[in-house]
Design a protein around this motif. Structure first.
Motif, PDB file in Angstrom:
ATOM      1  N   ARG A   4     -71.900  69.249 121.609  1.00 48.82           N
ATOM      2  CA  ARG A   4     -70.861  69.008 120.924  1.00 48.82           C
ATOM      3  C   ARG A   4     -71.508  68.330 119.628  1.00 48.82           C
ATOM      4  O   ARG A   4     -70.781  68.662 118.200  1.00 48.82           O
ATOM      5  CB  ARG A   4     -70.065  67.541 121.444  1.00 48.82           C
ATOM      6  N   THR A   5     -72.585  67.844 119.385  1.00 50.37           N
ATOM      7  CA  THR A   5     -73.000  67.385 118.019  1.00 50.37           C
ATOM      8  C   THR A   5     -73.644  68.493 117.450  1.00 50.37           C
ATOM      9  O   THR A   5     -73.226  68.565 116.206  1.00 50.37           O
ATOM     10  CB  THR A   5     -74.311  66.255 118.318  1.00 50.37           C
ATOM     11  N   GLN A   6     -74.157  69.433 117.842  1.00 53.03           N
ATOM     12  CA  GLN A   6     -74.661  70.672 117.469  1.00 53.03           C
ATOM     13  C   GLN A   6     -73.503  71.382 116.871  1.00 53.03           C
ATOM     14  O   GLN A   6     -73.303  71.955 115.625  1.00 53.03           O
ATOM     15  CB  GLN A   6     -75.483  71.435 118.384  1.00 53.03           C
ATOM     16  N   ILE A   7     -72.503  71.578 117.727  1.00 51.08           N
ATOM     17  CA  ILE A   7     -71.029  72.210 117.434  1.00 51.08           C
ATOM     18  C   ILE A   7     -70.705  71.555 116.084  1.00 51.08           C
ATOM     19  O   ILE A   7     -70.245  72.602 115.038  1.00 51.08           O
ATOM     20  CB  ILE A   7     -70.265  72.322 118.363  1.00 51.08           C
ATOM     21  N   GLU A   8     -70.673  70.336 115.981  1.00 47.94           N
ATOM     22  CA  GLU A   8     -69.756  69.561 114.910  1.00 47.94           C
ATOM     23  C   GLU A   8     -70.633  69.857 113.870  1.00 47.94           C
ATOM     24  O   GLU A   8     -70.009  69.982 112.610  1.00 47.94           O
ATOM     25  CB  GLU A   8     -69.698  68.098 115.317  1.00 47.94           C
TER      26      GLU A   8
ATOM     27  N   ASN B 258     -69.476  71.602 110.508  1.00 52.23           N
ATOM     28  CA  ASN B 258     -69.311  71.054 109.247  1.00 52.23           C
ATOM     29  C   ASN B 258     -70.149  71.916 108.181  1.00 52.23           C
ATOM     30  O   ASN B 258     -69.851  71.959 107.081  1.00 52.23           O
ATOM     31  CB  ASN B 258     -70.034  69.588 109.102  1.00 52.23           C
ATOM     32  N   ALA B 259     -71.570  72.308 108.609  1.00 51.55           N
ATOM     33  CA  ALA B 259     -72.175  73.124 107.618  1.00 51.55           C
ATOM     34  C   ALA B 259     -71.364  74.499 107.427  1.00 51.55           C
ATOM     35  O   ALA B 259     -71.296  74.811 106.012  1.00 51.55           O
ATOM     36  CB  ALA B 259     -73.416  73.409 108.330  1.00 51.55           C
ATOM     37  N   ALA B 260     -70.803  74.994 108.383  1.00 54.80           N
ATOM     38  CA  ALA B 260     -69.871  76.275 107.829  1.00 54.80           C
ATOM     39  C   ALA B 260     -68.849  75.877 106.974  1.00 54.80           C
ATOM     40  O   ALA B 260     -68.701  76.644 105.996  1.00 54.80           O
ATOM     41  CB  ALA B 260     -69.450  76.771 109.092  1.00 54.80           C
TER      42      ALA B 260
ATOM     43  N   VAL C  14     -68.457  77.435 103.439  1.00 55.73           N
ATOM     44  CA  VAL C  14     -67.060  78.057 103.034  1.00 55.73           C
ATOM     45  C   VAL C  14     -66.404  77.286 101.734  1.00 55.73           C
ATOM     46  O   VAL C  14     -66.009  78.066 100.821  1.00 55.73           O
ATOM     47  CB  VAL C  14     -65.989  78.017 104.237  1.00 55.73           C
ATOM     48  N   LYS C  15     -66.367  76.237 101.757  1.00 61.06           N
ATOM     49  CA  LYS C  15     -66.065  75.185 100.501  1.00 61.06           C
ATOM     50  C   LYS C  15     -66.632  75.693  99.198  1.00 61.06           C
ATOM     51  O   LYS C  15     -66.332  75.978  98.286  1.00 61.06           O
ATOM     52  CB  LYS C  15     -65.807  73.900 100.609  1.00 61.06           C
ATOM     53  N   ASN C  16     -68.111  75.762  99.524  1.00 56.18           N
ATOM     54  CA  ASN C  16     -68.892  76.155  98.123  1.00 56.18           C
ATOM     55  C   ASN C  16     -68.541  77.561  97.767  1.00 56.18           C
ATOM     56  O   ASN C  16     -68.648  77.733  96.628  1.00 56.18           O
ATOM     57  CB  ASN C  16     -70.339  75.988  98.720  1.00 56.18           C
ATOM     58  N   GLU C  17     -68.411  78.405  98.771  1.00 58.44           N
ATOM     59  CA  GLU C  17     -68.087  79.652  98.600  1.00 58.44           C
ATOM     60  C   GLU C  17     -66.654  79.986  97.849  1.00 58.44           C
ATOM     61  O   GLU C  17     -66.747  80.599  96.818  1.00 58.44           O
ATOM     62  CB  GLU C  17     -68.069  80.651  99.930  1.00 58.44           C
ATOM     63  N   ILE C  18     -65.754  79.194  98.457  1.00 60.33           N
ATOM     64  CA  ILE C  18     -64.366  79.213  97.734  1.00 60.33           C
ATOM     65  C   ILE C  18     -64.327  78.527  96.307  1.00 60.33           C
ATOM     66  O   ILE C  18     -63.964  79.171  95.560  1.00 60.33           O
ATOM     67  CB  ILE C  18     -63.345  78.443  98.648  1.00 60.33           C
TER      68      ILE C  18
END
Length: 164
Positions: free
Chosen positions: A110-114, A118-120, A124-128
Motif C-alpha cells: 500500500r505504501t509503495q502504491i501510495e 503520488n509521484a505519478a 502529471v501536475k508538473n506536466e499539466i
C-alpha cells in the motif's frame, strides 16, 4: 468240616506267629513309618503354605503390574495431551506470524502504491503545469503581438498584484 474249621493247634501257632510279626513290626517298622508319614504330611503342609505365599505374592505383583500399566497409560495420555497442545500452539503461532507477515507485506505494498500514485500525480501536475504555461505563453504571444495590447496587459497585472 475239617476244611471250614481249623484245628486248635494251627489256630494257636498262627496267632503266635501273628503276634511275633506284630511285635517286630511295632518295635522296628511302626515308628519309622509314622515318622515318614509325619514328615510327608509336614512337607505337604509346607508346600501348600509356600504355594499360598506364592499365590499371594503373584496377586500382589499382578496388582503392582496393573497399577504400573495404569500409571503408564495416564502418563501416555498426559504426554499426548501436551504434544497436542504444543502442536496447536505452534500452528497458531505460525498462523499469527504468517498473518503478521502478510499484513506487513500488504502495508508495504500500500505504501509503495501510495508513493507511486503520488509521484505519478506530481508528474502529471508538473506536466499539466508545463503544458498550461506553454499554452498560456502561446496564447499571450499571439494576443500581445501588438505593443498597445502589451501595455494594457501589464497595467492590468500590476493592478491585480496591488489588490492581492
Amino acid at each position: 468240616m475239617g476244611l471250614i474249621t481249623p484245628a486248635l493247634g494251627l489256630f494257636i501257632w498262627t496267632l503266635v506267629a501273628f503276634l511275633i510279626v506284630l511285635f517286630i513290626l511295632k518295635k522296628f517298622a511302626w515308628k519309622p513309618i509314622l515318622k515318614m508319614l509325619n514328615e510327608r504330611e509336614t512337607g505337604i503342609a509346607n508346600a501348600i503354605s509356600s504355594a499360598e505365599k506364592v499365590k499371594i505374592e503373584m496377586a500382589e505383583m499382578q496388582a503392582d503390574n496393573q497399577r504400573l500399566i495404569q500409571e503408564a497409560r495416564e502418563e501416555r495420555s498426559i504426554m499426548l495431551k501436551e504434544a497436542k497442545e504444543t502442536k496447536d500452539k505452534i500452528i497458531s503461532e505460525a498462523k499469527e506470524q504468517a498473518k503478521a507477515e502478510a499484513n506487513k507485506i500488504m502495508e508495504e505494498a500500500r505504501t509503495q502504491i501510495e508513493l507511486k500514485k503520488n509521484a505519478a500525480l506530481t508528474e502529471v501536475k508538473n506536466e499539466i503545469g508545463t503544458m498550461a504555461v506553454a499554452v498560456a505563453e502561446k496564447v499571450l504571444r499571439k494576443k500581445l503581438e501588438a505593443a498597445d495590447a502589451q501595455a494594457d496587459y501589464i497595467k492590468m497585472l500590476s493592478e491585480e498584484i496591488k489588490l492581492n
